[in-house]
Enzyme design. Structure first.
Site, PDB file in Angstrom:
ATOM      1  N   TYR A  25       0.834  -1.206   0.000  1.00 46.15           N
ATOM      2  CA  TYR A  25       0.000   0.000   0.000  1.00 46.15           C
ATOM      3  C   TYR A  25       0.870   1.259   0.000  1.00 46.15           C
ATOM      4  CZ  TYR A  25      -3.631   3.312   1.422  1.00 46.15           C
ATOM      5  OH  TYR A  25      -4.492   4.383   1.476  1.00 46.15           O
ATOM      6  N   LYS A  39       1.030   4.040  -3.027  1.00 49.45           N
ATOM      7  CA  LYS A  39       0.720   5.447  -2.793  1.00 49.45           C
ATOM      8  C   LYS A  39       1.916   6.336  -3.120  1.00 49.45           C
ATOM      9  CE  LYS A  39      -3.561   4.965  -1.681  1.00 49.45           C
ATOM     10  NZ  LYS A  39      -4.625   5.575  -2.475  1.00 49.45           N
TER      11      LYS A  39
END
Length: 160
Positions: A55, A59
């Site tokens: 994640y 990002k």
């Protein structure tokens, strides 16, 4: 240990999803030489996130892709197209509620860690993102492109 399929799922949803959306909408913007894109990244793309390298990497990739697209569109199409991103800190949503809060509403250990790291001492409210989005979409931000606006109650600036 993370499975490769878990890595791929998060990359496809987060990073490739932004790529595909940007690719679709930017075609229209390039024809009209006008438009504004505000991508959603995350403060963990700047700081990392324990247990969620996929994640955090996705990002971080969105932040980098935002800068790339801002540069490319400005060079090829002028200042009519702006590409920016918002990096929210921790906001309790249905997606992360069980990670950050217990059924009684108190914070989990992870939630307590986030609060300790956040100088404002609380989680964000989703509506607190609206002003930054409105700014980036407005003429007040006419000279702003390639920026990642952090909205995190200070999470990113504080080191424990």
């Amino acid at each position: 240990r993370m499975k490769e399929s878990d890595w791929d799922d998060v990359m496809n949803t987060n990073l490739k999803g932004v790529y595909n959306c940007t690719k679709s909408i930017s075609r229209i913007m390039m024809k009209q030489r006008y438009g504004k894109i505000v991508n959603m990244t995350s403060v963990v793309g700047l700081t990392g996130n324990a247990g969620q390298a996929n994640y955090a990497a996705a990002k971080a990739g969105i932040s980098n892709f935002t800068a790339y697209m801002a540069h490319e569109t400005a060079k090829k199409f002028g200042e009519g197209i702006r590409v920016n991103a918002i990096a929210p800190g921790f906001f309790i949503t249905e997606q992360n509620r069980a990670l950050l809060t217990n059924p009684d509403g108190s914070y989990t250990e992870r939630g307590k860690d986030v609060i300790r790291q956040t100088p404002f001492g609380r989680m964000g409210k989703p509506e607190e993102l609206c002003g930054t989005i409105q700014y980036l979409m407005s003429d007040a931000a006419a000279f702003v492109t390639g920026t990642v606006a952090v909205v995190d109650g200070g999470f990113n600036i504080f080191a424990m």
